[in-house]
Design an enzyme around this catalytic site. Structure first.
Site, PDB file in Angstrom:
ATOM      1  N   GLU A 116       0.854  -1.025   0.063  1.00  0.00           N
ATOM      2  CA  GLU A 116      -0.183   0.116   0.051  1.00  0.00           C
ATOM      3  C   GLU A 116       0.822   1.048   0.062  1.00  0.00           C
ATOM      4  OE1 GLU A 116      -4.084  -1.392   1.876  1.00  0.00           O
ATOM      5  OE2 GLU A 116      -2.667  -1.119   3.223  1.00  0.00           O
ATOM      6  N   CYS A 129       3.581   8.265   1.498  1.00  0.00           N
ATOM      7  CA  CYS A 129       3.824   7.234   2.330  1.00  0.00           C
ATOM      8  C   CYS A 129       4.061   6.160   1.881  1.00  0.00           C
ATOM      9  CB  CYS A 129       2.763   7.278   3.346  1.00  0.00           C
ATOM     10  SG  CYS A 129       3.472   5.975   4.795  1.00  0.00           S
ATOM     11  N   CYS A 136       6.439  -7.452   7.191  1.00  0.00           N
ATOM     12  CA  CYS A 136       7.500  -7.085   7.773  1.00  0.00           C
ATOM     13  C   CYS A 136       8.125  -8.289   8.917  1.00  0.00           C
ATOM     14  CB  CYS A 136       7.042  -5.695   9.023  1.00  0.00           C
ATOM     15  SG  CYS A 136       8.569  -5.219   9.691  1.00  0.00           S
ATOM     16  N   CYS A 140       5.957  -5.613  15.966  1.00  0.00           N
ATOM     17  CA  CYS A 140       5.595  -4.448  16.971  1.00  0.00           C
ATOM     18  C   CYS A 140       4.117  -4.843  17.212  1.00  0.00           C
ATOM     19  CB  CYS A 140       5.788  -3.237  16.454  1.00  0.00           C
ATOM     20  SG  CYS A 140       7.455  -2.941  15.984  1.00  0.00           S
ATOM     21  N   CYS A 143       1.128  -2.690  15.883  1.00  0.00           N
ATOM     22  CA  CYS A 143       0.991  -2.487  14.297  1.00  0.00           C
ATOM     23  C   CYS A 143       0.296  -3.348  13.476  1.00  0.00           C
ATOM     24  CB  CYS A 143       2.519  -2.241  13.647  1.00  0.00           C
ATOM     25  SG  CYS A 143       2.773  -2.013  12.064  1.00  0.00           S
ATOM     26  N   GLY A 197       6.737  -2.289   6.260  1.00  0.00           N
ATOM     27  CA  GLY A 197       8.053  -2.918   6.288  1.00  0.00           C
ATOM     28  C   GLY A 197       9.017  -2.009   7.124  1.00  0.00           C
ATOM     29  N   GLU A 198      10.231  -2.479   7.362  1.00  0.00           N
ATOM     30  CA  GLU A 198      11.292  -1.925   7.938  1.00  0.00           C
ATOM     31  C   GLU A 198      12.056  -1.601   6.796  1.00  0.00           C
ATOM     32  OE1 GLU A 198      12.488  -0.714  11.111  1.00  0.00           O
ATOM     33  OE2 GLU A 198      13.962  -0.191   9.576  1.00  0.00           O
ATOM     34  N   SER A 229      11.606   6.212   8.491  1.00  0.00           N
ATOM     35  CA  SER A 229      11.415   5.791   9.795  1.00  0.00           C
ATOM     36  C   SER A 229      11.755   4.306  10.186  1.00  0.00           C
ATOM     37  CB  SER A 229       9.887   5.930   9.956  1.00  0.00           C
ATOM     38  OG  SER A 229       9.407   5.150  11.156  1.00  0.00           O
ATOM     39  N   PHE A 252       9.721   5.258  18.783  1.00  0.00           N
ATOM     40  CA  PHE A 252      10.301   5.179  19.999  1.00  0.00           C
ATOM     41  C   PHE A 252       9.352   4.559  20.728  1.00  0.00           C
ATOM     42  CE2 PHE A 252      12.443   7.033  23.696  1.00  0.00           C
ATOM     43  CZ  PHE A 252      13.586   6.697  23.423  1.00  0.00           C
ATOM     44  N   ASN A 328      -3.975   4.234  16.180  1.00  0.00           N
ATOM     45  CA  ASN A 328      -4.973   4.136  15.147  1.00  0.00           C
ATOM     46  C   ASN A 328      -5.403   2.561  15.248  1.00  0.00           C
ATOM     47  OD1 ASN A 328      -4.980   6.576  13.635  1.00  0.00           O
ATOM     48  ND2 ASN A 328      -2.878   5.908  12.953  1.00  0.00           N
ATOM     49  N   CYS A 371      -1.621   5.681   9.850  1.00  0.00           N
ATOM     50  CA  CYS A 371      -0.219   4.876  10.145  1.00  0.00           C
ATOM     51  C   CYS A 371      -0.597   3.781  10.805  1.00  0.00           C
ATOM     52  CB  CYS A 371       0.472   5.638  11.472  1.00  0.00           C
ATOM     53  SG  CYS A 371       1.298   7.195  10.922  1.00  0.00           S
TER      54      CYS A 371
HETATM   55  N1  SAH Z   1       8.810  -0.037  10.045  1.00  0.00           N
HETATM   56  C1  SAH Z   1       9.060   1.435  10.117  1.00  0.00           C
HETATM   57  C2  SAH Z   1       8.125   2.147   9.193  1.00  0.00           C
HETATM   58  C3  SAH Z   1       6.931   1.988   9.337  1.00  0.00           C
HETATM   59  S1  SAH Z   1       5.590   2.287  10.446  1.00  0.00           S
HETATM   60  C4  SAH Z   1       9.076   1.736  11.716  1.00  0.00           C
HETATM   61  O1  SAH Z   1       8.692   0.944  12.616  1.00  0.00           O
HETATM   62  O2  SAH Z   1       9.469   2.905  11.973  1.00  0.00           O
HETATM   63  C5  SAH Z   1       5.366   3.906  10.629  1.00  0.00           C
HETATM   64  C6  SAH Z   1       4.925   4.349  11.822  1.00  0.00           C
HETATM   65  O3  SAH Z   1       3.619   4.217  12.096  1.00  0.00           O
HETATM   66  C7  SAH Z   1       5.881   3.732  13.033  1.00  0.00           C
HETATM   67  O4  SAH Z   1       6.356   4.858  14.034  1.00  0.00           O
HETATM   68  C8  SAH Z   1       5.047   3.041  13.657  1.00  0.00           C
HETATM   69  O5  SAH Z   1       5.307   2.884  15.050  1.00  0.00           O
HETATM   70  C9  SAH Z   1       3.734   3.610  13.533  1.00  0.00           C
HETATM   71  N2  SAH Z   1       2.541   2.951  13.994  1.00  0.00           N
HETATM   72  C10 SAH Z   1       2.485   1.554  13.489  1.00  0.00           C
HETATM   73  N3  SAH Z   1       1.187   0.946  13.781  1.00  0.00           N
HETATM   74  C11 SAH Z   1       0.315   2.075  14.287  1.00  0.00           C
HETATM   75  C12 SAH Z   1      -0.809   2.170  14.824  1.00  0.00           C
HETATM   76  N4  SAH Z   1      -1.672   1.192  14.779  1.00  0.00           N
HETATM   77  N5  SAH Z   1      -1.252   3.695  15.303  1.00  0.00           N
HETATM   78  C13 SAH Z   1      -0.393   4.448  15.079  1.00  0.00           C
HETATM   79  N6  SAH Z   1       0.824   4.248  14.858  1.00  0.00           N
HETATM   80  C14 SAH Z   1       1.294   3.369  14.318  1.00  0.00           C
HETATM   81 FE1  SF4 Z   2       7.325  -2.530  13.838  1.00  0.00          FE
HETATM   82 FE2  SF4 Z   2       7.289  -0.768  11.749  1.00  0.00          FE
HETATM   83 FE3  SF4 Z   2       7.276  -3.447  11.020  1.00  0.00          FE
HETATM   84 FE4  SF4 Z   2       5.243  -2.175  11.938  1.00  0.00          FE
HETATM   85  S1  SF4 Z   2       6.144  -1.837  10.073  1.00  0.00           S
HETATM   86  S2  SF4 Z   2       5.939  -4.224  12.846  1.00  0.00           S
HETATM   87  S3  SF4 Z   2       6.173  -0.415  13.458  1.00  0.00           S
HETATM   88  S4  SF4 Z   2       8.970  -2.245  12.410  1.00  0.00           S
END
Ligand code: SAH
Ligand code: SF4
Length: 394
Positions: A116, A129, A136, A140, A143, A197-198, A229, A252, A328, A371
């Protein structure tokens, strides 16, 4: 957690060399790779630099998709190009437009996988974005993408291709012969690597794609308008400064190792101390201004006044801004969004300590484009709720 090498990646590499139609896609090649490719079809070493420039500008400045319209190349040379190469972008499968103007594209890449891409319009600018992986490897716990297993890394062409297809949809390529496209504010003025993705587990492809986005003879976005990010892949952070030089955002989310281990499990590998050490060095090396600390607000998990005070203390000395992201929700998520009064109180503590603390306004929620809500519908490899909770240590 170590990045897993996706099984399908080798297959992709082979495919890139020997695609089914025998044509090499030139989208995503670095200047050096394009040079080698052109020499491979008979361009002389002497002419190679000029030819690279010409093809590059057609591709990335004018946005053309046919060799035949590259009118400053001879007819014969255009025919040679078409015989060996193609200009191919990921295919847009669906496009959803939110009531707030946010556009979400579901795009299909080689192998039938889907990722996406989200365009967020703002006054006099707009942010795209983009995704760097299908799924991934990390998990987390808040997420949605993290519930989808890693399928494969995107190629550089598939990453820059997302930018190109969004410019197509926004009709933002300059008309050949009618201006250079430099006038007025850009619709697509910023890129954030915050999709699926990371990015630092797909470093080379992300780097090559962003170098194309920054190249002055093409899309020409300043490195300050690109934000990568990461969840905290510490060894790749200095490489990002050295080899890309874009802005950095860090997921963070937790102010003690205990909390961050649960929310962002990569913390078990590189803990807060190691992460902060790498972040302190980043702005100096890359010459960038501030690091964005992303902090998702989870009710009763990481949103107390004490958390806010700890956060301020931890980041002392690092040029920073703190982006508070109201959680979210997604179906089956094990968390709730903090109340708005709580978010405001948290933001005030940070602000009073001298840091910008904007609260991110969720965009495109009605189309699941906010996000952390991204997850491709066809890749439903969702873990069970039980496993999500187990990963989160709940
Ligand atoms: N993998 C990378 C980039 C993608 S995630 C990373 O983790 O930084 C992009 C951002 O969205 C990150 O800061 C992530 O922590 C945040 N994010 C993920 N799930 C979310 C959610 N359900 N609500 C709000 N922010 C979220
Ligand atoms: Fe974690 Fe970013 Fe992967 Fe989501 S996309 S699982 S926030 S590293």
């Amino acid at each position: 957690m170590q990045p897993q090498t996706p099984i399908t990646q080798d297959v992709m590499t082979i495919k890139r060399i020997l695609p089914e139609d025998g044509l090499t896609n030139i989208v995503g090649l670095t200047r050096d790779q394009l040079r080698d490719a052109l020499i491979g079809v008979g361009v002389t070493e002497k002419q190679a630099k000029m030819r690279v420039n010409q093809v590059w500008q057609w591709l990335y400045h004018w946005g053309v998709r046919e060799f035949d319209v590259m009118t400053n190349l001879s007819k014969d040379f255009r025919a040679t190009l078409a015989e060996h190469f193609k200009i191919e972008l990921p295919e847009v499968v669906t496009k959803d437009v939110s009531t707030d103007g946010t556009r979400k594209y579901l795009v299909r890449i080689a192998g039938g996988h889907e990722v996406e891409v989200v365009y967020i319009p703002e006054k006099d600018r707009g942010t795209l974005c983009i995704s760097s992986q299908v799924g991934c490897t990390l998990t987390c716990s808040f997420c949605h993408t993290g519930t989808q297993k890693l399928v494969r890394n995107l190629t550089a062409g598939e990453i820059i291709g997302q930018v190109m297809l969004a410019r197509d949809d926004l009709n933002e390529w300059p008309e050949p012969g009618q201006g250079t496209g430099d006038n007025g504010p850009r619709l697509l003025s910023n890129i954030v690597l915050m999709g699926m993705g990371e990015p630092l587990y797909n470093f080379e492809n992300v780097r090559d794609a962003m170098k194309i986005a920054m190249d002055g003879e093409g899309i020409a976005l300043s490195r300050r308008r690109i934000t990568l990010s990461t969840s905290g892949v510490v060894p790749e952070i200095h490489r990002t400064a050295n080899e890309i030089g874009c802005m950095l955002a860090i997921s963070f989310h937790g102010t003690t190792d205990e909390i961050r281990d649960k929310l962002v499990p990569i913390n078990k590998k590189w803990n807060l101390e190691k992460l902060l050490e790498a972040l302190a060095a980043y702005p100096k090396v890359s010459n960038s201004e501030r690091i964005t600390f992303e902090y998702v607000m989870l009710k009763d998990v990481n949103d107390s006044d004490e958390d806010a005070r700890r956060l301020v203390k931890l980041i002392e000395g690092i040029p920073a801004k703190i982006n508070l992201i109201p959680f979210n929700e997604w179906p089956g998520a094990p968390y709730k969004r903090s109340d708005s009064d709580r978010i405001k109180a948290f933001a005030d503590i940070i602000y009073n300590a001298g840091y910008a603390s904007p609260i991110r306004r969720p965009r495109g929620e009605d189309i699941m484009a906010a996000c952390g809500q991204l997850k491709s519908a066809t890749e439903r490899a969702r873990k069970s709720r039980k496993q999500i909770d187990a990963d989160a240590g709940l």
